[in-house]
Design a protein around this motif. Structure first.
Motif, PDB file in Angstrom:
ATOM      1  N   LEU A   1     -54.686  13.957-103.663  1.00 26.44           N
ATOM      2  CA  LEU A   1     -54.139  13.468-104.931  1.00 26.44           C
ATOM      3  C   LEU A   1     -53.062  14.412-105.465  1.00 26.44           C
ATOM      4  N   ILE A   2     -53.249  15.701-105.273  1.00 26.72           N
ATOM      5  CA  ILE A   2     -52.221  16.673-105.665  1.00 26.72           C
ATOM      6  C   ILE A   2     -50.944  16.410-104.871  1.00 26.72           C
ATOM      7  N   ALA A   3     -51.082  16.130-103.586  1.00 22.98           N
ATOM      8  CA  ALA A   3     -49.901  15.820-102.767  1.00 22.98           C
ATOM      9  C   ALA A   3     -49.145  14.626-103.337  1.00 22.98           C
ATOM     10  N   SER A   4     -49.875  13.603-103.743  1.00 21.66           N
ATOM     11  CA  SER A   4     -49.243  12.418-104.324  1.00 21.66           C
ATOM     12  C   SER A   4     -48.507  12.757-105.618  1.00 21.66           C
ATOM     13  N   MET A   5     -49.125  13.575-106.477  1.00 19.06           N
ATOM     14  CA  MET A   5     -48.506  13.932-107.752  1.00 19.06           C
ATOM     15  C   MET A   5     -47.321  14.874-107.577  1.00 19.06           C
ATOM     16  N   VAL A   6     -47.426  15.823-106.658  1.00 20.06           N
ATOM     17  CA  VAL A   6     -46.292  16.723-106.394  1.00 20.06           C
ATOM     18  C   VAL A   6     -45.119  15.918-105.846  1.00 20.06           C
ATOM     19  N   THR A   7     -45.401  14.964-104.974  1.00 19.42           N
ATOM     20  CA  THR A   7     -44.339  14.117-104.431  1.00 19.42           C
ATOM     21  C   THR A   7     -43.717  13.274-105.535  1.00 19.42           C
ATOM     22  N   ALA A   8     -44.535  12.748-106.437  1.00 16.95           N
ATOM     23  CA  ALA A   8     -43.999  11.968-107.560  1.00 16.95           C
ATOM     24  C   ALA A   8     -43.082  12.825-108.430  1.00 16.95           C
ATOM     25  N   ILE A   9     -43.458  14.075-108.642  1.00 17.11           N
ATOM     26  CA  ILE A   9     -42.596  14.977-109.414  1.00 17.11           C
ATOM     27  C   ILE A   9     -41.294  15.220-108.662  1.00 17.11           C
ATOM     28  N   ARG A  10     -41.400  15.518-107.391  1.00 16.72           N
ATOM     29  CA  ARG A  10     -40.213  15.884-106.605  1.00 16.72           C
ATOM     30  C   ARG A  10     -39.251  14.711-106.420  1.00 16.72           C
ATOM     31  N   LYS A  11     -39.784  13.512-106.257  1.00 17.75           N
ATOM     32  CA  LYS A  11     -38.935  12.369-105.929  1.00 17.75           C
ATOM     33  C   LYS A  11     -38.553  11.511-107.137  1.00 17.75           C
TER      34      LYS A  11
ATOM     35  N   PHE B   1     -44.485  18.668 -99.344  1.00 12.17           N
ATOM     36  CA  PHE B   1     -43.244  19.152 -98.727  1.00 12.17           C
ATOM     37  C   PHE B   1     -43.073  18.602 -97.319  1.00 12.17           C
ATOM     38  N   ALA B   2     -44.152  18.527 -96.557  1.00 13.47           N
ATOM     39  CA  ALA B   2     -44.071  18.000 -95.193  1.00 13.47           C
ATOM     40  C   ALA B   2     -43.697  16.521 -95.196  1.00 13.47           C
ATOM     41  N   VAL B   3     -44.355  15.735 -96.042  1.00 18.48           N
ATOM     42  CA  VAL B   3     -44.098  14.297 -96.073  1.00 18.48           C
ATOM     43  C   VAL B   3     -42.686  14.002 -96.564  1.00 18.48           C
ATOM     44  N   VAL B   4     -42.240  14.703 -97.583  1.00 18.26           N
ATOM     45  CA  VAL B   4     -40.887  14.474 -98.097  1.00 18.26           C
ATOM     46  C   VAL B   4     -39.846  14.849 -97.038  1.00 18.26           C
ATOM     47  N   GLU B   5     -40.039  15.962 -96.364  1.00 15.96           N
ATOM     48  CA  GLU B   5     -39.094  16.382 -95.326  1.00 15.96           C
ATOM     49  C   GLU B   5     -39.079  15.388 -94.163  1.00 15.96           C
ATOM     50  N   MET B   6     -40.245  14.953 -93.723  1.00 16.64           N
ATOM     51  CA  MET B   6     -40.298  13.965 -92.634  1.00 16.64           C
ATOM     52  C   MET B   6     -39.645  12.656 -93.068  1.00 16.64           C
ATOM     53  N   GLY B   7     -39.871  12.249 -94.307  1.00 17.97           N
ATOM     54  CA  GLY B   7     -39.255  11.035 -94.819  1.00 17.97           C
ATOM     55  C   GLY B   7     -37.745  11.133 -94.876  1.00 17.97           C
ATOM     56  N   LYS B   8     -37.267  12.303 -95.298  1.00 19.59           N
ATOM     57  CA  LYS B   8     -35.823  12.534 -95.379  1.00 19.59           C
ATOM     58  C   LYS B   8     -35.188  12.438 -93.989  1.00 19.59           C
ATOM     59  N   ARG B   9     -35.822  13.076 -93.018  1.00 15.60           N
ATOM     60  CA  ARG B   9     -35.290  13.047 -91.642  1.00 15.60           C
ATOM     61  C   ARG B   9     -35.324  11.635 -91.067  1.00 15.60           C
TER      62      ARG B   9
END
Length: 174
Positions: A79-89, A152-160
């Motif tokens: 859940l933290i991963a989901s919230m950090v991603t929501a903040i970042r994106k 960070f891993a999911v966002v980077e993989m998504g970006k690539r």
């Protein structure tokens, strides 16, 4: 404090289950998987279909796990991963305050999840059956580090993957 923990777990976990079901099934006026997939595309979170399903299942499943008090640090990390991603994106660019679309709410949820993972789910939990009514600081640190690292891993993989998709769709070389 044990019943206070149950209340926090059930409310926070239950709200995450609701958010997950919005994404997964369109419950509670949510977008469903098709709408979540479009959102993922707009955020360069490719492959969008897989990321939509992953966030929907993570919020639903980990939310239920938090509510039940099972595998608490691991559930909190998802859940933290989901919230950090929501903040970042989405929310980070809008500043702190929720009234401006900011990350205030996400940050409150992250800190609550770290506290739940640290203090443990309490005696009225499935974790307690296995002798883990309290995880300690290590549980909170685990949840925070794995959650942030996963984002960070999911966002980077998504970006690539999005860059690769644009090259393929645009007729360029990969």
């Amino acid at each position: 404090m044990s019943w206070g923990r149950v209340l926090v777990r059930v409310v926070v976990g239950g709200l995450f289950v609701g958010h997950g079901l919005q994404k997964l099934k369109g419950s509670f006026d949510g977008p469903g998987l098709a709408g979540t997939e479009k959102m993922m595309q707009s955020l360069d979170m490719e492959p969008a279909k897989e990321n939509a399903l992953a966030v929907a299942l993570a919020e639903t499943g980990a939310g239920a796990a938090i509510a039940a008090g099972v595998a608490t640090p691991l559930a909190a990390s998802g859940l933290i991963a989901s919230m950090v991603t929501a903040i970042r994106k989405v929310h980070g660019k809008n500043g702190v305050w929720n009234s401006n679309g900011g990350f205030e709410y996400n940050l409150v949820l992250i800190s609550t999840l770290v506290a739940i993972a640290s203090e443990g789910p309490g005696r009225a939990s499935i974790d307690a059956v296995f002798g883990k009514s309290r995880w300690g600081g290590g549980g909170g640190l685990f949840a925070l580090l794995v959650g942030v690292g996963s984002s960070f891993a999911v966002v980077e993989m998504g970006k690539r993957a999005a860059e690769q998709k644009r090259l393929v769709d645009g007729g360029g070389e990969v």
